[in-house]
Motif scaffolding. Structure first.
Motif, PDB file in Angstrom:
ATOM      1  N   HIS A 238     -59.994 -79.885  12.286  1.00  0.00           N
ATOM      2  CA  HIS A 238     -58.695 -80.034  12.672  1.00  0.00           C
ATOM      3  C   HIS A 238     -57.913 -81.327  12.067  1.00  0.00           C
ATOM      4  N   LEU A 239     -58.567 -82.326  11.303  1.00  0.00           N
ATOM      5  CA  LEU A 239     -58.141 -83.403  10.812  1.00  0.00           C
ATOM      6  C   LEU A 239     -57.757 -83.097   9.313  1.00  0.00           C
ATOM      7  N   ARG A 240     -56.860 -82.175   9.262  1.00  0.00           N
ATOM      8  CA  ARG A 240     -56.318 -81.630   7.779  1.00  0.00           C
ATOM      9  C   ARG A 240     -55.406 -82.933   7.047  1.00  0.00           C
ATOM     10  N   ASN A 241     -55.469 -82.862   5.777  1.00  0.00           N
ATOM     11  CA  ASN A 241     -54.842 -83.871   4.762  1.00  0.00           C
ATOM     12  C   ASN A 241     -53.529 -83.516   5.001  1.00  0.00           C
ATOM     13  N   PRO A 242     -52.398 -84.636   5.490  1.00  0.00           N
ATOM     14  CA  PRO A 242     -50.988 -84.269   5.425  1.00  0.00           C
ATOM     15  C   PRO A 242     -50.513 -84.099   4.056  1.00  0.00           C
ATOM     16  N   ALA A 243     -51.146 -84.531   2.676  1.00  0.00           N
ATOM     17  CA  ALA A 243     -50.832 -84.188   1.417  1.00  0.00           C
ATOM     18  C   ALA A 243     -50.836 -82.753   1.205  1.00  0.00           C
ATOM     19  N   LYS A 318     -43.889 -82.243  25.496  1.00  0.00           N
ATOM     20  CA  LYS A 318     -44.776 -83.391  25.698  1.00  0.00           C
ATOM     21  C   LYS A 318     -45.391 -84.076  24.728  1.00  0.00           C
ATOM     22  N   PHE A 319     -45.863 -83.056  23.751  1.00  0.00           N
ATOM     23  CA  PHE A 319     -46.660 -83.448  22.447  1.00  0.00           C
ATOM     24  C   PHE A 319     -45.896 -83.776  21.556  1.00  0.00           C
ATOM     25  N   LEU A 320     -44.667 -83.480  21.395  1.00  0.00           N
ATOM     26  CA  LEU A 320     -43.848 -84.041  20.272  1.00  0.00           C
ATOM     27  C   LEU A 320     -43.163 -85.357  20.874  1.00  0.00           C
ATOM     28  N   ALA A 321     -42.900 -85.610  22.086  1.00  0.00           N
ATOM     29  CA  ALA A 321     -42.533 -86.888  22.590  1.00  0.00           C
ATOM     30  C   ALA A 321     -43.622 -87.963  22.676  1.00  0.00           C
ATOM     31  N   ARG A 322     -44.807 -87.482  22.801  1.00  0.00           N
ATOM     32  CA  ARG A 322     -46.102 -88.510  22.722  1.00  0.00           C
ATOM     33  C   ARG A 322     -46.451 -88.932  21.261  1.00  0.00           C
ATOM     34  N   ALA A 323     -46.307 -87.866  20.165  1.00  0.00           N
ATOM     35  CA  ALA A 323     -46.337 -88.500  18.896  1.00  0.00           C
ATOM     36  C   ALA A 323     -45.188 -89.469  18.409  1.00  0.00           C
ATOM     37  N   LEU A 324     -43.894 -89.498  19.120  1.00  0.00           N
ATOM     38  CA  LEU A 324     -43.010 -90.523  18.653  1.00  0.00           C
ATOM     39  C   LEU A 324     -43.573 -91.631  19.749  1.00  0.00           C
ATOM     40  N   LYS A 325     -43.789 -91.595  20.727  1.00  0.00           N
ATOM     41  CA  LYS A 325     -44.260 -92.845  21.374  1.00  0.00           C
ATOM     42  C   LYS A 325     -45.640 -93.530  20.833  1.00  0.00           C
ATOM     43  N   LEU A 326     -46.320 -92.790  20.109  1.00  0.00           N
ATOM     44  CA  LEU A 326     -47.332 -93.557  19.432  1.00  0.00           C
ATOM     45  C   LEU A 326     -46.820 -93.983  18.173  1.00  0.00           C
ATOM     46  N   GLY A 327     -45.710 -94.065  17.828  1.00  0.00           N
ATOM     47  CA  GLY A 327     -45.084 -94.466  16.604  1.00  0.00           C
ATOM     48  C   GLY A 327     -44.954 -93.649  15.477  1.00  0.00           C
ATOM     49  N   PHE A 328     -45.481 -92.515  15.453  1.00  0.00           N
ATOM     50  CA  PHE A 328     -45.376 -91.688  14.154  1.00  0.00           C
ATOM     51  C   PHE A 328     -44.163 -91.179  14.011  1.00  0.00           C
ATOM     52  N   ARG A 329     -43.866 -91.185  12.722  1.00  0.00           N
ATOM     53  CA  ARG A 329     -42.570 -90.913  12.026  1.00  0.00           C
ATOM     54  C   ARG A 329     -42.584 -89.855  11.341  1.00  0.00           C
ATOM     55  N   GLU A 330     -43.682 -89.344  10.837  1.00  0.00           N
ATOM     56  CA  GLU A 330     -44.006 -88.335   9.705  1.00  0.00           C
ATOM     57  C   GLU A 330     -44.782 -87.122  10.421  1.00  0.00           C
ATOM     58  N   ILE A 331     -44.285 -86.195  10.511  1.00  0.00           N
ATOM     59  CA  ILE A 331     -44.933 -85.019  10.915  1.00  0.00           C
ATOM     60  C   ILE A 331     -45.099 -83.766   9.916  1.00  0.00           C
ATOM     61  N   LEU A 333     -46.768 -80.073   8.742  1.00  0.00           N
ATOM     62  CA  LEU A 333     -46.627 -78.847   9.182  1.00  0.00           C
ATOM     63  C   LEU A 333     -47.290 -77.727   8.381  1.00  0.00           C
ATOM     64  N   PHE A 334     -48.045 -76.897   8.736  1.00  0.00           N
ATOM     65  CA  PHE A 334     -49.047 -75.997   7.951  1.00  0.00           C
ATOM     66  C   PHE A 334     -48.527 -74.594   8.244  1.00  0.00           C
ATOM     67  N   GLY A 335     -47.531 -74.437   9.095  1.00  0.00           N
ATOM     68  CA  GLY A 335     -47.081 -72.735   9.332  1.00  0.00           C
ATOM     69  C   GLY A 335     -46.468 -73.117  10.759  1.00  0.00           C
ATOM     70  N   PRO A 336     -45.900 -71.937  11.071  1.00  0.00           N
ATOM     71  CA  PRO A 336     -45.154 -71.877  12.484  1.00  0.00           C
ATOM     72  C   PRO A 336     -46.309 -71.948  13.691  1.00  0.00           C
ATOM     73  N   GLU A 337     -47.544 -71.465  13.429  1.00  0.00           N
ATOM     74  CA  GLU A 337     -48.563 -71.326  14.302  1.00  0.00           C
ATOM     75  C   GLU A 337     -49.512 -72.331  14.227  1.00  0.00           C
ATOM     76  N   ALA A 338     -49.486 -73.072  13.105  1.00  0.00           N
ATOM     77  CA  ALA A 338     -50.773 -73.786  12.835  1.00  0.00           C
ATOM     78  C   ALA A 338     -50.550 -75.320  13.598  1.00  0.00           C
ATOM     79  N   PRO A 339     -51.646 -75.921  13.975  1.00  0.00           N
ATOM     80  CA  PRO A 339     -51.789 -77.368  14.612  1.00  0.00           C
ATOM     81  C   PRO A 339     -50.519 -78.233  13.837  1.00  0.00           C
ATOM     82  N   VAL A 340     -49.952 -79.236  14.737  1.00  0.00           N
ATOM     83  CA  VAL A 340     -49.197 -80.099  13.942  1.00  0.00           C
ATOM     84  C   VAL A 340     -50.172 -81.357  13.894  1.00  0.00           C
ATOM     85  N   VAL A 341     -50.030 -82.030  12.577  1.00  0.00           N
ATOM     86  CA  VAL A 341     -50.608 -83.306  12.349  1.00  0.00           C
ATOM     87  C   VAL A 341     -49.804 -84.235  11.987  1.00  0.00           C
TER      88      VAL A 341
END
Length: 469
Positions: A238-243, A318-331, A333-341
């Motif tokens: 599940h740890l896909r490369n954002p590039a 809550k997952f989107l809000a948590r990503a922001l709380k953790l300090g992530f500013r780049e999201i 996306l690999f498709g409309p139903e693929a996990p967000v990284v």
């Protein structure tokens, strides 16, 4: 005789309860208190964890076991002294509660199992304060109710210096630590890492043996039992490369703050999944809708950009809000139903999205709340927003960042407001809707009562018609 302060008793009780999972109503395991030339030691353990508070000093020799409830009896907010002295088969605690002297007696417990308390290994690895924060975040990612796999555990990989945790819907991996062991250790989740008694600036030393993972922080030493039978899920796939992501959302700090302040106030039609739609088709929009309303409310992130393909996906907010709380500013996306990284130097945060069929479409009458001032760059021309843009090559898409503008005078006026003003406006709108709903419910109840009264009156008239005069 042993002397501790009421404030120390409060801190010890708070950390012990969190480390050992003791509820407020639980009696708790016995305390083992010892004083001597090496100072003061207060210990407590369960089958899954153990903790010791140790303070250096040269004290008179004393040692006894007392009930855990002693701490709740003597604790307080001030550093007033409490003396503990053994008197036969009892320990007597004396202190002053304001001007009123207090005396409590406790039966002395059996101290024979003191030798079974776990030891500290010779080799501990020093880590910076980031370790405590990482353990706290990892424990917040677990599922304490899980029965399958070790979703209630935190995985510590010694050879990689990595901490991983997942609840089956979200995954957090943090690296860059020093662990002095080979392979992995699984330890149960704990709320102790969130204790305010642990300073955010404190170094932490960590080690392990076959039975325990040991953490030393300041005056505290904690042991966590290694879960030998538990099985942690395979997470590396599940740890896909954002590039490699065809779509990347880049948020400014201002937009991230705005979204954190307002996303919880968006209307919702499913309290279990708490969904919002993230629409990245031309501008960055986060959209929510109440079940009884067809018109959605939109948060427009005017300063954020999208690189790559247009995309719309449905996610638990809550997952989107948590990503922001953790300090992530780049999201990524690999498709409309693929996990967000999300990824930064030492961390990966991944979460599962909801069914794309539940995504909320645009609406011409949507309530729009725009973040901050609009970006200075002009919006892309219409030709870059249509479907032909999506057919361009990946290199063309990745080289172009789309900025968002506002085309109506109403939206332009909204952008002059601060995020707080916009959040207050949204709150006012929701309050008005709630007030109208309550008023309608009151009217319906009145009409129901009137209808019942009318039926009762008609029934009485019918009875009168049958009475002979």
């Amino acid at each position: 005789m042993i002397t501790i302060t009421r404030r120390q008793a409060r801190e010890i009780r708070a950390v012990f309860r969190r480390a050992l999972g003791i509820s407020s109503r639980s009696a708790g395991p016995p305390l083992r208190i010892k004083a001597g030339p090496e100072g003061l030691s207060v210990r407590c353990r369960s089958s899954m964890a153990a903790v010791e508070f140790r303070q250096a000093g040269d004290l008179p020799q004393a040692q006894f076991a007392v009930p855990f409830g002693l701490l709740s009896d003597i604790e307080g907010g001030r550093p007033e002294p409490v003396t503990l002295e053994q008197d036969g088969d009892q320990v007597v605690a004396r202190w002053n509660n304001g001007q009123v002297p207090q005396i409590h007696r406790y039966d002395v417990g059996d101290d024979d199992d003191a030798a079974e308390f776990p030891t500290v290994p010779e080799k501990l690895a020093e880590n910076d304060p980031r370790l405590l924060a990482a353990l706290r975040s990892a424990c917040e990612t677990t599922d304490k109710e899980a029965t399958r796999y070790a979703l209630g555990c935190v995985q510590l990989r010694g050879d990689e210096g990595r901490i991983a945790a997942t609840d089956g819907s979200q995954l957090l991996v943090q690296a860059g630590f020093e662990f002095p062991w080979e392979g992995e250790r699984l330890i149960p989740r704990s709320t102790v890492f969130a204790s305010r008694e642990f300073s955010n600036s404190e170094q932490a030393a960590i080690g392990a043996d076959d039975e325990w993972v040991i953490l030393r922080v300041g005056l505290w030493t904690l042991w966590f039992a290694v879960e030998r039978e538990a099985r942690f899920p395979q997470i590396d796939d599940h740890l896909r490369n954002p590039a490699d992501a065809p779509t990347t959302l880049r948020l400014t700090d201002a937009d991230a703050d705005f979204l954190q302040q307002t996303i919880k106030q968006l209307p919702v039609d499913d309290s279990f999944n708490d969904p919002v739609t993230v629409d990245l088709k031309g501008e960055v929009v986060v959209r929510g809708r109440a079940a009884e309303k067809a018109v959605p409310t939109e948060l427009v992130l005017s300063n954020s950009t999208v690189v790559g393909e247009f995309l719309r996906f449905n996610t638990n907010r809550k997952f989107l809000a948590r990503a922001l709380k953790l300090g992530f500013r780049e999201i990524s996306l690999f498709g409309p139903e693929a996990p967000v990284v999300c990824r930064d130097t030492h961390r990966d945060y991944v979460w599962m999205v909801l069914d794309a069929k539940g995504a909320i479409a645009t609406h011409p009458d949507a309530v729009r709340i725009v973040s901050g001032a609009a970006a200075t760059s002009p919006p892309p021309p219409p030709a870059e927003r249509n479907e032909t843009t999506m057919s361009k090559t990946p290199s063309d898409r990745n080289d172009r960042s789309r900025t968002n503008g506002n085309t109506t005078s109403k939206q332009a006026a909204t952008t002059e407001e601060s995020p707080l003003q916009q959040a207050e406006a949204l709150q006012q709108t929701l309050q008005q809707a709630l007030s109208q709903t309550r008023a309608l419910a009151t009217t319906l109840r009145k009409r129901k009562k009137q209808s019942q009264l009318m039926k009762s009156t008609l029934a009485s008239l019918r009875k009168l018609q049958t009475v002979d005069v």
